[in-house]
Scaffold this motif. Structure first.
Motif, PDB file in Angstrom:
ATOM      1  N   LEU A  31      28.665  25.557  51.584  1.00 30.24           N
ATOM      2  CA  LEU A  31      28.166  24.390  52.911  1.00 30.24           C
ATOM      3  C   LEU A  31      27.212  25.353  54.142  1.00 30.24           C
ATOM      4  O   LEU A  31      26.226  24.711  54.656  1.00 30.24           O
TER       5      LEU A  31
ATOM      6  N   LEU B 135      32.502  18.678  58.008  1.00 29.91           N
ATOM      7  CA  LEU B 135      32.725  18.877  56.437  1.00 29.91           C
ATOM      8  C   LEU B 135      33.769  19.798  55.808  1.00 29.91           C
ATOM      9  O   LEU B 135      35.014  20.141  55.305  1.00 29.91           O
TER      10      LEU B 135
ATOM     11  N   VAL C 254      36.799  19.875  53.263  1.00 26.50           N
ATOM     12  CA  VAL C 254      37.187  20.583  52.162  1.00 26.50           C
ATOM     13  C   VAL C 254      37.731  22.077  51.531  1.00 26.50           C
ATOM     14  O   VAL C 254      38.287  21.882  51.210  1.00 26.50           O
TER      15      VAL C 254
ATOM     16  N   TYR D 213      40.236  17.906  48.897  1.00 27.62           N
ATOM     17  CA  TYR D 213      39.813  16.594  48.822  1.00 27.62           C
ATOM     18  C   TYR D 213      41.230  16.308  48.340  1.00 27.62           C
ATOM     19  O   TYR D 213      41.382  15.379  48.085  1.00 27.62           O
TER      20      TYR D 213
ATOM     21  N   ALA E  30      31.962  12.484  54.973  1.00 30.99           N
ATOM     22  CA  ALA E  30      32.572  13.758  54.875  1.00 30.99           C
ATOM     23  C   ALA E  30      34.241  13.589  54.543  1.00 30.99           C
ATOM     24  O   ALA E  30      35.221  14.010  53.554  1.00 30.99           O
TER      25      ALA E  30
ATOM     26  N   SER F  62      32.777  14.786  45.523  1.00 32.15           N
ATOM     27  CA  SER F  62      31.848  16.174  45.691  1.00 32.15           C
ATOM     28  C   SER F  62      30.611  14.734  45.828  1.00 32.15           C
ATOM     29  O   SER F  62      29.735  15.867  45.612  1.00 32.15           O
TER      30      SER F  62
ATOM     31  N   LEU G   8      29.446  15.013  48.844  1.00 35.13           N
ATOM     32  CA  LEU G   8      29.947  16.014  49.126  1.00 35.13           C
ATOM     33  C   LEU G   8      28.197  16.416  49.638  1.00 35.13           C
ATOM     34  O   LEU G   8      27.936  17.681  50.226  1.00 35.13           O
TER      35      LEU G   8
ATOM     36  N   SER H  30      26.909  14.670  51.643  1.00 33.78           N
ATOM     37  CA  SER H  30      26.253  14.804  53.680  1.00 33.78           C
ATOM     38  C   SER H  30      26.004  16.321  53.511  1.00 33.78           C
ATOM     39  O   SER H  30      25.161  16.626  54.558  1.00 33.78           O
TER      40      SER H  30
ATOM     41  N   THR I 152      31.155  21.561  44.900  1.00 32.32           N
ATOM     42  CA  THR I 152      32.741  21.459  43.556  1.00 32.32           C
ATOM     43  C   THR I 152      33.188  22.102  42.810  1.00 32.32           C
ATOM     44  O   THR I 152      34.331  21.724  42.796  1.00 32.32           O
TER      45      THR I 152
END
Lengths: 124, 92, 326, 483, 496
Positions: D75, D255, D259, D264, D316, D321, D324, D327, D477
């Protein structure tokens, strides 16, 4: 409780002096009077100390033949120092008062604080 | 000793005298009244201490009274020096 | 009998004291305030005598009658007298003061009664001072023993406080416009001219007596210093202060102030060099009690020097820049 | 192997270099561009040697458990790469823009710009909440002088709002959340699976609220006010900082926190999440509405940014996933698109002096390149092919479906429609409506046009490159699935 | 010789400045006094560090003054807590002393300079004495030494209002000292002893009664005045703003800090906040602290004088320390110490920068200072960074303090207290940023007669060193927090 009146009378008077001194400090406009109040305020505490040092039928703590019961010397020592400290504070306070009078022409707090604030704008 | 009971009225009288000086120093009305009152009060103090140390059996502590007698006047002198030279207000 | 007298005089003096305190609160003229303050000081001094605190009484007498009043008088000004005789204290002051007072009164009910010998104050620390100081220090005045030896360090602090005050006043008033001394001291008064020169030597003699007799009776370096200072102040009051400066210059007054502190401090250093703790006089001489004697003698001299010169310095500073002369 | 912290230190050293070279304009600009390229090279180096950057690099250990440390994770790499690519381009644009404005404080501007980018890089590669917060605040403070660059009364008061909102939210809520995480969670480090597994659900809910509203840079309503006000800044600032670095730092933090701090698994069982998600969702819609009503082009773009940011925040909070990936991709796609739009707005203002959309009728024919780029970028923001924006919205939509919130899907779609309306309207108006009076050719100098054409082209390129991006994020993920 | 001197370090810490002060007055020379001041400050810091070296392995040093064993004589007692505070104040003293050699805005008469430096040394001797002593009455004596010296140091300010400020402080300070004396008397009345360790044991053994509760109340009020706890802070803003710059620097880092230390010692040693006393000491302290940390910054925000603004900031920051003390846990004590140190160094840097700025621009009026940052970069950037530290942004020591404090608050179970703490930071941010905005972004409103003379070595050098410390401890706080943890353990008697 019956003992309390004579037994605690000294304390109460000391407290009374304490309160009087505090009133003088908090409420006086005149700075010199404030210092007098401070003196009284301090001496109230001195009285408290000395009172607790007293022993019934005791003698002043100077060793001598035939005397076995003495009042407590320790509070005396402490208060000796405290009196000196008090005088020293008074002296410094009064020196400040002298300077304040020189700068402002008065020792009346209200009079000084009532004046419009003159901020020295720019000091070169 | 016979002297012991005699001390009692002496103290009472001294205290009364002190109270009188106290009242005068409070009432004034002139500064001179007050100066005299304080001097009188100082003298009574000297006496009270002197008598008390005698009564309590420690005449050697009369030093304190002596001290008062010796430097009692300093305050009065200062008063006169700073306030006596000029006009002292009659009433305050 | 003596107990009854003691209680009676105690109560009587307390009443006088309370009345004078109330009058002080009530009084609104600075000059009267100072007069009443002196009166208050006399009373409380007598009380100290009644409560066996002879040394304290001695100090209070010297300070209250001598120095405080003179200092206050140097500072007040006739114009300060305000017209208002009596004003009730403001609400804030009253509330704060009364709350404090009530808190204290509430606390008194757990306090030891006057004169009760069976309380920790009289049973814990002090027994050693009363019982052993005769052998450990070897001088009769327990107050002096505790003051100069057991708690000698506090006394060093006390001397430093005096010295600090002297220095402070010096700093604050150094930038003074020197007062135009009119030159006519009180010496022009014929009574004073005759009496005073005969009294001042007595005062100085008495100061020396108090200084060196402090081990045996009430008194000691501090009281002696104040008395000596008072004597010299008398001299200054009587004469032109310029004549005063002929006797001792200001430079030396200041040095004297510092010198006393140094004497005291160096006694401590000497005892460190001798292998003891700071201010442990026992190592100063062959026997422990001789050492204590010597140490106490020296530090009392240090105290006396500093106090006397500081009193003088205070007076000189205030006198020079007092308001009454301008 | 060069340590990760180099990506932070290079811009900061660059700032120092710029200050030192302030007397020689050419040298200063060279330092600026070189710093940008150096930084990009460093980020690229990291991206190409991912296997070498598995370790955490601790720069300072302030306290045990409280250290300034960096690590590389997908990320952050995405965010870092985005900012890294766009920065040198912006530098060129900024120099020519400020020259065109005859700005006299360029050294200060560029130096602070470097600090801001360095902070953004620090956020991207931060290893724990403490480091993140440090650079978050550094970013706030270093951009304040940029916002108030003109020192006009308006700029200073905008700066006050800017700082007020960002500081108030971060000090009161964000910091509180961090402290609570530090004391109740198992640590401040970002680890897959989160740090809060052992805490009470109530605390998790409280923390979620604190984070959503504490990260003021994410501009979730009602904390969005600073963004439109910040538009008084010069266009390059709006472009890189208020479309890429600052605002993305906010949503990126969000985010990263969802995470790596919540995880999650945990987030999906917090009831409050389903309520909270409506705040960004509502922001998406409301901001779009407001944007439609703006006539000032920068204000319209600002509200558009507010709206687009909330896409990412919504994603977020969806906590799956697909969302994610969506995003993460939206960070990139929106960055390229929005920076182009701001570049264009700046160019229009410089070259034609116009800032109100209603004045732009027919301007497109005078400034074809600019409005052409504007058009492409608008497509990207609206999520229309052939631009990268398609993919991110696609994944976000899938994420909403996965969550089972069709309503949110509806919101996203509706907002996209509005995007089309309020963004595409500008180039269309410029190209097709008649000009009030015949205009000469106004197109700006190449140094100003080049960057915006380049970013527009990159937006298109992302349409084709999204596979790599998706792969990178899918890797994340996978990691989350097996911490 | 050397080794025997090492045994006497506790007392030398205090006696050296005392005797040097006397020597300064004796010598009466300005040059000698300045030299002596710097050398003594160095010696004092070295002694503190050496003491730290002795205490760290040995635990506690007890020094019986006069050779009389503790409950009878006066005892100096050095533990980790003591050396922590000693090092802090002596560090500040050294920096401030060097700074004092520069251009000083004091108002000293001819020949008073030596006495001024002597007063400085006496002040420090008093403060050091309060820290090392383990005797209740000795605390009072040294409190008075430092107070008297402080009054006069403040009164040396150039503005005549310095005299008023000093006078007010004197009256309040004397009332506070008398309260402390009364409290010591009441404690003595209850226990018959003055040694703090002995007192603590005897209070534990005898239990508490009204006398002890009153003693506690008066102690808190008295020390509250001395450390400027919120409702009793009245003296501080004026005293700080009208004192000479170097004195402000000195006081901000030492005087209030020592009062806080004494408060900490008494409240914990004697009463222990968790003690079975039925008095909610913690609530009182926490309430005062909250009011201070929220109200003072708001007043600072409206302040028109730069120095007074930062004085109000001191009131606010002191509240954090009081809050930490009020928590009554080991972590709370540690947090108090961490902030005590951090706030000292930050404030010293800030006041030095303010001093330089005022000396160069000739005004302390905030509104006249528009855009001076462009001509006085060094001072303004220091001010900025110090300001960030006051806000408590990460990377500054201020953050470390807040972090430790909030962690302690959470650990105590009062997590809601974190909200006022953070709100306080926000309020600090407001006033700091107001200044920054004016210094950098506001156009100058009147032409100032600015002095462009380059900064003297004694002006920038201490500032650079202190800023270096601020930066260093912002990033590496483990030394401070670790030490504070040890110190707290020494106080609470167990690991924190």
């Amino acid at each position: 409780m019956t003992d309390a009146i004579p037994g605690l009378f000294n304390y109460w008077v000391a407290i009374g002096l304490f309160v009087c001194g505090l009133v003088m400090i908090l409420d006086s406009r005149n700075m010199i009077r404030k210092m007098v109040g401070l003196n009284m305020f301090q001496s109230a505490v001195f009285l408290l100390f000395i009172t607790m040092g007293k022993v019934e039928n005791g003698h002043a703590p100077i060793l001598a033949d035939g005397i076995s019961r003495f009042s407590n010397p320790l509070p005396h020592v402490l208060i000796l120092t405290a009196i000196v400290v008090g005088v020293a504070t008074t002296a410094v306070g009064l020196a400040l008062v002298v300077r304040i009078r020189r700068a402002y022409g008065t020792v009346d707090e209200d009079e000084i604080f009532d004046r419009p604030e003159v901020e020295p704008e720019i000091v070169p | 000793m016979m002297a012991e009971w005699l001390y009692l009225p002496v103290f009472v009288l001294l205290l009364c005298a002190m109270a009188c000086s106290l009242v005068r120093s409070g009432l004034g009305p002139t500064v001179f009244d007050r100066i005299v009152a304080i001097n009188a009060f100082g003298t009574k103090t000297v006496l009270l201490i002197a008598v008390y140390v005698q009564a309590s059996g420690h005449p050697e502590y009369v030093d304190i009274a002596l001290l008062y007698a010796l430097i009692n006047y300093v305050g009065s002198l200062a008063l006169v020096r700073y306030f006596g030279a000029r006009r002292v207000r009659g009433h305050d | 009998m003596i107990t009854t007298i003691n209680a009676l005089v105690d109560m009587g003096l307390l009443v006088v004291l309370s009345v004078s305190a109330l009058m002080l609160v009530r009084c609104n003229s600075p000059l009267n305030t100072i007069i009443l303050n002196a009166l208050y000081s006399f009373t409380i001094c007598s009380l100290f005598v009644i409560m066996d605190a002879v040394d304290v009484a001695f100090t209070e007498a010297a300070v209250g009658a001598g120095i405080s009043t003179v200092l206050f008088l140097c500072v007040i000004h006739p114009d300060d007298e305000s017209g208002r005789l009596f004003v009730w204290p403001g609400p804030l002051a009253t509330v704060v003061a009364l709350a404090t007072g009530l808190l204290l009164v509430f606390g008194t009910f757990d306090m030891p009664l006057y004169g009760d010998p069976q309380v920790p104050v009289h049973t814990h620390l002090v027994t050693r001072f009363l019982e052993d100081s005769g052998t450990e220090i070897g001088i009769p005045n327990v107050v002096t023993s505790v003051l100069a030896s057991y708690r000698g360090y506090d006394t060093l602090g006390e001397v430093v406080v005096v010295f600090t005050a002297g220095t402070s006043v010096l700093i604050l008033l150094a930038a003074g416009h020197a007062r135009q001394d009119s030159g006519d001291g009180l010496i022009s008064n014929s009574i004073l001219r005759v009496v005073m020169p005969r009294i001042i030597p007595l005062v100085i003699l008495f100061a020396l007596y108090v200084q060196f007799h402090g081990d045996y009776g009430p008194g000691g370096g501090f009281q002696a210093g104040v008395i000596l200072g008072a004597g010299l102040i008398t001299l200054a009051l009587l004469t032109d202060s310029r004549i005063m400066q002929g006797v001792i210059s200001e430079r030396w007054i200041i040095r004297g102030m510092a010198g006393g502190v140094l004497v005291y401090g160096l006694v401590g250093v000497a005892s460190m060099l001798g292998g003891g703790k700071y201010l442990d006089y026992s190592v100063l001489a062959q026997s422990s009690t001789d050492g204590q004697h010597l140490g106490i003698l020296l530090i009392e001299i240090g105290v006396g020097i500093t106090v006397a010169f500081t009193m003088l310095s205070l007076f000189v500073s205030f006198n020079r820049s007092g308001q009454t002369g301008d | 192997m060069i340590p990760v912290s180099a990506v932070v230190l290079i811009p900061l050293l660059g700032a120092i270099g710029i200050v030192l070279a302030r007397r020689h304009v050419g040298l200063r600009n060279l330092v600026l561009v070189l710093t940008g390229i150096g930084n990009l090279a460093m980020v690229g180096h990291i991206a190409l040697n991912l296997s070498g950057y598995q370790e955490v690099q601790v720069l300072f250990e302030t306290l045990p458990g409280l250290s300034i440390a960096f690590h590389v994770e997908p990320l952050g790499l995405v965010f870092g790469l985005t900012a890294g690519i766009l920065w040198p381009i912006t530098s060129i644009y900024a120099v020519s823009y400020l020259d065109a404005c005859r700005d006299t404080h360029q050294t200060r501007f560029h130096a602070l710009f470097c600090v801001a980018i360095g902070s953004a890089m620090g956020i991207a590669f931060s290893e724990n909440l403490f480091t993140l917060f440090l650079f978050y605040e550094m970013l706030t403070f270093s951009t304040w002088p940029l916002v108030t660059h003109s020192r006009t009364r308006e700029a200073v008061s905008a700066g006050r709002v800017y700082l007020g909102v960002l500081l108030a939210s971060s000090l009161l809520l964000f910091l509180l959340a961090i402290v609570l995480v530090g004391n109740y969670g198992s640590g401040l480090s970002f680890v897959p699976g989160g740090q809060l597994a052992s805490t009470s659900p109530a605390l998790v809910a409280v923390l979620l609220v604190l984070f959503v509203f504490g990260i003021g840079k994410a501009a979730v309503m009602p904390l969005h006010r600073w963004l439109p006000r910040a538009m008084v800044a010069p266009a390059p600032v709006s472009a890189l900082l208020h479309a890429v670095a600052v605002v993305k730092a906010g949503v990126f933090s969000m985010l990263k926190i969802t995470v790596y701090i919540f995880g999650y698994d945990l987030l999906n069982v917090v009831f409050l999440r389903d309520i909270l998600i409506w705040f960004p969702a509502a922001t998406v819609l409301v901001a779009s509405f407001i944007a439609m009503r703006q006539d000032d082009i920068k204000a319209r773009l600002a509200y558009s940014t507010v709206s687009q940011l909330s896409y990412i925040v919504t994603g977020a909070l969806m906590a799956n996933s697909l969302a994610l990936i969506g995003s993460g991709m939206h960070i990139v796609m929106h960055a390229f698109g929005k920076i182009t739009l701001f570049f264009c707005a700046g160019a229009i203002m410089i070259c034609s002096g116009k800032k109100y959309i209603s004045d732009m009728n027919g301007l497109g024919r005078s400034m074809p390149w600019t409005f052409g780029a504007f058009f492409v970028a608008s497509l990207s923001i609206a999520g229309l092919p052939p631009t990268g924006g398609v993919w991110s919205k696609w994944y976000l939509a899938l994420g909403a479906l996965e969550l089972g919130q069709v309503a949110i899907l509806g919101v996203l779609m509706l907002s996209s429609l509005m995007n089309v309306y309020y963004l595409l309207a500008v180039p269309l108006r410029a190209f097709f409506l008649p000009a009030p009076q015949p205009q000469a050719r106004l197109e700006c100098r190449p140094a100003l046009i080049g960057p915006l054409v380049l970013t527009a082209l990159l937006s298109c390129a992302l349409f084709f490159l999204s596979g790599d991006l998706q792969g990178l994020l899918a890797d994340l993920t996978r990691r989350m699935a097996s911490p | 010789m050397i080794s025997s001197a090492l045994k006497h370090l506790p007392v030398l810490q205090v006696v050296v400045p005392l005797l040097v002060a006397a020597l300064c007055v004796l010598a009466g020379s300005r040059f000698l006094a300045r030299t002596a001041l710097i050398l003594t400050a160095l010696v004092m810091l070295s002694i503190s560090l050496m003491l730290a070296g002795q205490v760290y392995p040995d635990g506690v040093i007890s020094y019986a003054l006069g050779g009389w064993p503790p409950p009878w004589g006066i005892e100096y007692r050095i533990d980790m807590l003591t050396v922590f505070v000693l090092i802090t104040i002596n560090l500040v003293n050294l920096a401030a002393a060097v700074f004092a050699l520069g251009r000083n805005d004091d108002n000293l008469g001819r020949g008073a300079h030596a006495a001024f430096y002597a007063a400085w040394l006496l002040c420090m001797a008093g403060l050091n004495g309060m820290v090392v002593t383990n005797d209740a009455f000795n605390v009072f004596v040294f409190l008075e030494i430092s107070s008297l010296a402080t009054y006069v140091l403040i009164g040396c300010g150039r503005d005549p209002r310095a005299l008023l400020a000093s006078y007010r402080y004197l009256v309040m300070g004397a009332v506070g000292a008398t309260f402390i004396l009364l409290s010591i008397g009441l404690l003595y009345m209850h226990t018959g002893t003055l040694n703090l360790t002995d007192l603590a044991q005897r209070i534990d053994a005898r239990g508490a009664n009204r006398t002890v509760i009153m003693a506690l109340a008066f102690l808190i009020i008295g020390l509250g005045i001395k450390c400027a706890m919120m409702p009793l802070h009245d003296w501080l803003p004026n005293a700080y703003s009208f004192a000479p710059n170097s004195v402000t620097v000195l006081l901000s880092g030492t005087a209030t800090k020592v009062a806080l230390y004494v408060l900490l010692r008494f409240v914990h040693d004697l009463f222990g906040v968790d003690h079975a006393l039925s008095v909610p000491v913690d609530i009182v302290l926490v309430a005062c602290a909250i009011s201070g940390m929220l109200v003072a910054p708001l007043i600072a925000l409206r302040e028109s004088n730069l120095k007074r603004m930062f004085a109000w900031s001191s009131v606010a920051q002191i509240s954090y320390i009081i809050l930490a003390i009020g928590l009554g846990t080991g972590a709370g004590v540690a947090a108090a110490l961490v902030h005590l140190f951090n706030h000292s160094i930050i404030k010293v840097a800030v006041f030095m920068a303010v001093g330089i700025l005022i000396a160069r621009t000739g005004t302390a009026r905030i509104r006249h200072l528009g855009s001076v940052a462009h001509t006085h970069r060094f001072a303004c950037y220091t001010l900025l960074f110090g300001g960030l530290g006051l806000i408590g942004l990460p990377g500054t020591p201020g953050f470390v303090s807040k972090w430790v404090l909030v962690s302690a608050v959470v650990e105590r179970g009062w997590w809601w207290l974190a909200i006022p703490v953070l709100a306080g930071s926000l309020a600090s941010a407001a006033y700091v940023w107001r200044i920054v905005e004016i210094l950098w972004a506001k156009p100058a409103d009147i032409p100032l007669q600015q002095t462009r003379s380059p900064l003297a070595f004694v002006e920038w050098f201490p500032l650079v060193v202190v800023m270096g410390l601020v930066l260093w401890f912002g990033l590496h706080a483990s030394l401070v927090t670790g030490w504070a943890g040890l110190a707290a353990a020494a106080l609470t008697g167990n690991g924190s």
